[in-house]
Design a protein around this motif. Structure first.
Motif, mmCIF file in Angstrom:
data_model
loop_
_atom_site.group_PDB
_atom_site.id
_atom_site.type_symbol
_atom_site.label_atom_id
_atom_site.label_comp_id
_atom_site.label_asym_id
_atom_site.label_seq_id
_atom_site.Cartn_x
_atom_site.Cartn_y
_atom_site.Cartn_z
ATOM 1 N N LYS A 91 0.812 -1.212 0.000
ATOM 2 C CA LYS A 91 0.000 0.000 0.000
ATOM 3 C C LYS A 91 0.851 1.270 0.000
ATOM 4 C CE LYS A 91 -4.138 -1.699 -0.300
ATOM 5 N NZ LYS A 91 -4.939 -1.457 -1.524
ATOM 6 N N ALA A 92 2.030 1.219 0.599
ATOM 7 C CA ALA A 92 2.954 2.350 0.465
ATOM 8 C C ALA A 92 3.357 2.502 -0.992
ATOM 9 C CB ALA A 92 4.179 2.136 1.343
ATOM 10 N N GLY A 93 3.537 1.365 -1.668
ATOM 11 C CA GLY A 93 3.853 1.400 -3.089
ATOM 12 C C GLY A 93 2.727 1.981 -3.926
ATOM 13 N N ILE A 94 1.489 1.704 -3.538
ATOM 14 C CA ILE A 94 0.333 2.245 -4.273
ATOM 15 C C ILE A 94 0.340 3.773 -4.226
ATOM 16 C CG2 ILE A 94 -2.184 2.413 -4.337
ATOM 17 C CD1 ILE A 94 -0.966 -0.256 -5.363
ATOM 18 N N ALA A 95 0.655 4.335 -3.081
ATOM 19 C CA ALA A 95 0.698 5.792 -2.969
ATOM 20 C C ALA A 95 1.777 6.369 -3.875
ATOM 21 C CB ALA A 95 0.950 6.198 -1.521
ATOM 22 N N ASN A 96 2.947 5.747 -3.875
ATOM 23 C CA ASN A 96 4.040 6.227 -4.706
ATOM 24 C C ASN A 96 3.707 6.066 -6.185
ATOM 25 O OD1 ASN A 96 6.794 5.877 -6.181
ATOM 26 N ND2 ASN A 96 7.342 6.765 -4.205
ATOM 27 N N PHE A 97 3.135 4.924 -6.546
ATOM 28 C CA PHE A 97 2.772 4.675 -7.946
ATOM 29 C C PHE A 97 1.697 5.648 -8.416
ATOM 30 C CE2 PHE A 97 0.058 2.285 -11.037
ATOM 31 C CZ PHE A 97 0.966 2.284 -12.092
ATOM 32 N N THR A 98 0.760 5.972 -7.536
ATOM 33 C CA THR A 98 -0.284 6.940 -7.877
ATOM 34 C C THR A 98 0.325 8.276 -8.271
ATOM 35 O OG1 THR A 98 -1.909 5.887 -6.415
ATOM 36 C CG2 THR A 98 -2.274 8.216 -6.966
ATOM 37 N N GLN A 99 1.274 8.739 -7.484
ATOM 38 C CA GLN A 99 1.915 10.021 -7.784
ATOM 39 C C GLN A 99 2.748 9.941 -9.055
ATOM 40 O OE1 GLN A 99 3.825 10.373 -3.900
ATOM 41 N NE2 GLN A 99 2.409 12.013 -3.349
ATOM 42 N N TRP A 100 3.483 8.837 -9.216
ATOM 43 C CA TRP A 100 4.301 8.665 -10.416
ATOM 44 C C TRP A 100 3.437 8.643 -11.671
ATOM 45 C CZ3 TRP A 100 4.456 5.194 -14.407
ATOM 46 C CH2 TRP A 100 5.577 5.278 -15.263
ATOM 47 N N LEU A 101 2.362 7.840 -11.628
ATOM 48 C CA LEU A 101 1.512 7.684 -12.801
ATOM 49 C C LEU A 101 0.777 8.977 -13.120
ATOM 50 C CD1 LEU A 101 0.720 5.473 -14.855
ATOM 51 C CD2 LEU A 101 -1.285 5.008 -13.421
ATOM 52 N N ALA A 102 0.397 9.717 -12.080
ATOM 53 C CA ALA A 102 -0.288 10.994 -12.301
ATOM 54 C C ALA A 102 0.593 11.956 -13.079
ATOM 55 C CB ALA A 102 -0.688 11.606 -10.961
ATOM 56 N N ALA A 103 1.859 12.047 -12.696
ATOM 57 C CA ALA A 103 2.785 12.933 -13.396
ATOM 58 C C ALA A 103 3.038 12.426 -14.816
ATOM 59 C CB ALA A 103 4.103 13.033 -12.624
ATOM 60 N N TYR A 104 3.157 11.125 -14.958
ATOM 61 C CA TYR A 104 3.455 10.552 -16.273
ATOM 62 C C TYR A 104 2.304 10.724 -17.261
ATOM 63 C CZ TYR A 104 5.171 7.288 -19.765
ATOM 64 O OH TYR A 104 5.608 6.731 -20.939
ATOM 65 N N LEU A 105 1.074 10.558 -16.785
ATOM 66 C CA LEU A 105 -0.082 10.578 -17.684
ATOM 67 C C LEU A 105 -0.730 11.950 -17.828
ATOM 68 C CD1 LEU A 105 -1.865 7.196 -16.819
ATOM 69 C CD2 LEU A 105 -0.413 7.733 -18.791
ATOM 70 N N ALA A 106 -0.213 12.939 -17.130
ATOM 71 C CA ALA A 106 -0.801 14.277 -17.238
ATOM 72 C C ALA A 106 -0.847 14.794 -18.677
ATOM 73 C CB ALA A 106 -0.045 15.260 -16.333
ATOM 74 N N PRO A 107 0.185 14.580 -19.512
ATOM 75 C CA PRO A 107 0.100 15.058 -20.898
ATOM 76 C C PRO A 107 -1.007 14.376 -21.702
ATOM 77 C CG PRO A 107 2.384 14.617 -20.300
ATOM 78 C CD PRO A 107 1.537 14.041 -19.208
ATOM 79 N N ALA A 108 -1.454 13.207 -21.244
ATOM 80 C CA ALA A 108 -2.547 12.496 -21.923
ATOM 81 C C ALA A 108 -3.908 12.865 -21.352
ATOM 82 C CB ALA A 108 -2.328 10.987 -21.818
ATOM 83 N N ASN A 109 -3.932 13.856 -20.458
ATOM 84 C CA ASN A 109 -5.177 14.314 -19.845
ATOM 85 C C ASN A 109 -5.863 13.201 -19.049
ATOM 86 O OD1 ASN A 109 -7.078 16.370 -19.278
ATOM 87 N ND2 ASN A 109 -8.438 15.616 -20.874
ATOM 88 N N ILE A 110 -5.051 12.386 -18.399
ATOM 89 C CA ILE A 110 -5.567 11.326 -17.519
ATOM 90 C C ILE A 110 -5.204 11.699 -16.086
ATOM 91 C CG2 ILE A 110 -5.460 8.877 -16.916
ATOM 92 C CD1 ILE A 110 -4.506 8.362 -19.822
ATOM 93 N N ARG A 111 -6.213 11.820 -15.252
ATOM 94 C CA ARG A 111 -5.976 12.151 -13.847
ATOM 95 C C ARG A 111 -5.903 10.860 -13.029
ATOM 96 N NH1 ARG A 111 -9.702 14.275 -11.301
ATOM 97 N NH2 ARG A 111 -11.448 13.929 -12.733
ATOM 98 N N VAL A 112 -4.920 10.799 -12.129
ATOM 99 C CA VAL A 112 -4.710 9.608 -11.302
ATOM 100 C C VAL A 112 -4.633 10.039 -9.844
ATOM 101 C CG1 VAL A 112 -3.295 7.559 -10.907
ATOM 102 C CG2 VAL A 112 -3.347 8.610 -13.188
ATOM 103 N N ASN A 113 -5.530 9.504 -9.035
ATOM 104 C CA ASN A 113 -5.555 9.816 -7.610
ATOM 105 C C ASN A 113 -5.807 8.534 -6.818
ATOM 106 O OD1 ASN A 113 -5.555 12.956 -7.508
ATOM 107 N ND2 ASN A 113 -7.091 12.484 -9.059
ATOM 108 N N ALA A 114 -5.705 8.636 -5.524
ATOM 109 C CA ALA A 114 -5.971 7.478 -4.671
ATOM 110 C C ALA A 114 -6.821 7.890 -3.481
ATOM 111 C CB ALA A 114 -4.666 6.844 -4.172
ATOM 112 N N ILE A 115 -7.678 6.983 -3.074
ATOM 113 C CA ILE A 115 -8.435 7.114 -1.838
ATOM 114 C C ILE A 115 -7.807 6.169 -0.820
ATOM 115 C CG2 ILE A 115 -10.666 6.697 -0.721
ATOM 116 C CD1 ILE A 115 -11.996 7.394 -3.398
ATOM 117 N N ALA A 116 -7.533 6.683 0.358
ATOM 118 C CA ALA A 116 -6.923 5.880 1.421
ATOM 119 C C ALA A 116 -7.924 5.693 2.553
ATOM 120 C CB ALA A 116 -5.653 6.547 1.937
#
Length: 281
Positions: A182-207
Motif C-alpha cells: 500500500k505504500a507502493g500504491i501511494a508512490n505509484f499513484t503520484q508517479w503515474l499521475a505525473a506521467y499521464l498528465a500530458p494524456a489528460n488522464i488524472r490519477v488519484n488514490a483514496i486511502a
C-alpha cells in the motif's frame, strides 16, 4: 456531489465484489455509468450486478486475476466490446492473507522455532504468502492501469482511482507485506499521475481508514464489543467508530467529476475518521 456528465460512460471496477468497491460500483451505476465488475470470483460479482440491473442500471461481471496481464487484457477486450471504452478505472482489488500476518507486534524468541503454526512472528512467516500479498496489491493495480490506460491515452481522457490505505502513510503492526504494497500504491499513484498528465488522464488514490468487512470483523470485533486490536484502533481514531462504505462515495464522486476536480491529480486522500491526525498521546 455527483456529476451531470456521467451517463453512458464506462467504468471498470476491480475488486467489485468487496465491501468498499461494490458500493462504489453501485453508486456509479446509479449515476448512469455502465459498470464492468471485475474480480476473480464471479459468485461475489453477480449479486452486485443483479442489484445494479434491478435498479435499471447497466453492468457486466468479468472474472479476471488482476495480477495477470493476459487475463486483464482479455477482460478489457470483453468490456470494450460489450460496453465501450473505459473512461473510469477504480483499482480496488487486493487484500491480505492470514499466513502473511504476524500474530505478535514485536520480536519474541519463540518465532525462531517453527513448530507452532498458530504463532507467527516475522521469522516464521510463509514468504511465498508474503510475496503473494505484495504481488496482488501492487501488480493488481499496475496491470489494470497499464491495460485500461492505453485506451484512455489514445482518447486523451480518463480518470484512475487507486485504493490506498493507512499503511500508505505509516507502518501498522503485524501487516508488513500489506504495508509494503500500500505504500507502493501511494508512490505509484503520484508517479503515474505525473506521467499521464500530458494524456489528460488524472490519477488519484483514496486511502480508507478502518472499515469493516467480513474478514476484518473477525479480527476487530468480539461478541462483547471490540477485540484488543479493535480497541487500539478506536483509541487512535478521534471519531471513535469504523467507517461505512458509503462514506467513500463523496470522495469518489468528486475525483471523477471533471468540472469539480479537473485540476486534481497525484493526490492520496485519507478518509479515516481522523486516524492520521491522532498520535494517541
Amino acid at each position: 456531489m455527483t456529476s451531470k456528465n456521467l451517463k453512458n460512460k464506462v467504468a471498470a471496477v476491480t475488486g467489485a465484489g468487496g465491501t468498499l468497491c461494490s458500493e462504489m460500483a453501485l453508486s456509479l451505476a446509479e449515476q448512469g455509468v455502465k459498470v464492468a465488475l471485475i474480480g476473480r470470483d464471479l459468485n461475489k460479482l453477480l449479486p452486485v450486478e443483479e442489484q445494479i440491473r434491478s435498479a435499471g442500471g447497466t453492468a457486466i461481471s468479468v472474472s479476471a486475476d488482476v495480477s495477470n496481464q493476459q487475463k486483464v487484457a482479455e477482460a478489457q477486450a470483453k468490456i470494450k466490446k460489450e460496453l465501450g471504452i473505459c473512461e473510469i478505472l477504480i483499482n480496488g482489488a487486493g487484500g491480505n492473507q492470514s499466513d502473511a500476518i504476524t500474530t505478535i507486534n514485536e520480536f519474541e524468541e519463540q518465532e525462531l522455532d517453527n513448530s507452532d503454526a498458530e504463532f507467527r512472528g516475522f521469522f516464521n512467516l510463509d514468504m511465498q504468502k508474503f510475496q503473494s500479498v505484495i504481488q496482488v496489491n501492487t501488480m493488481g493495480t499496475v496491470i489494470p492501469s497499464f491495460v485500461f490506460g492505453q485506451d484512455m491515452a489514445r482518447t486523451k481522457h480518463g480518470c484512475i482511482i487507486n485504493i490506498a490505505s493507512m499503511n500508505s502513510f505509516r507502518p501498522l503492526s503485524r501487516v508488513a507485506a500489506y504495508g509494503i504494497a500500500k505504500a507502493g500504491i501511494a508512490n505509484f499513484t503520484q508517479w503515474l499521475a505525473a506521467y499521464l498528465a500530458p494524456a489528460n488522464i488524472r490519477v488519484n488514490a483514496i486511502a480508507p481508514g478502518f472499515f469493516l468487512n467480513e474478514r476484518s470483523k473477525k479480527l476487530l470485533l468480539t461478541p462483547e464489543g471490540y477485540s484488543s486490536r479493535g480497541s487500539n484502533i478506536m483509541q487512535h481514531t478521534p471519531m471513535r467508530r469504523f467507517g461505512e462504505a458509503t462514506e467513500l462515495i463523496g470522495c469518489m464522486n468528486w475525483l471523477i467529476n471533471d468540472e469539480a476536480a479537473g485540476f486534481v491529480t497525484g493526490t492520496v486522500i485519507p478518509i479515516d475518521g481522523g486516524f492520521l491526525a491522532s498520535s494517541g498521546v
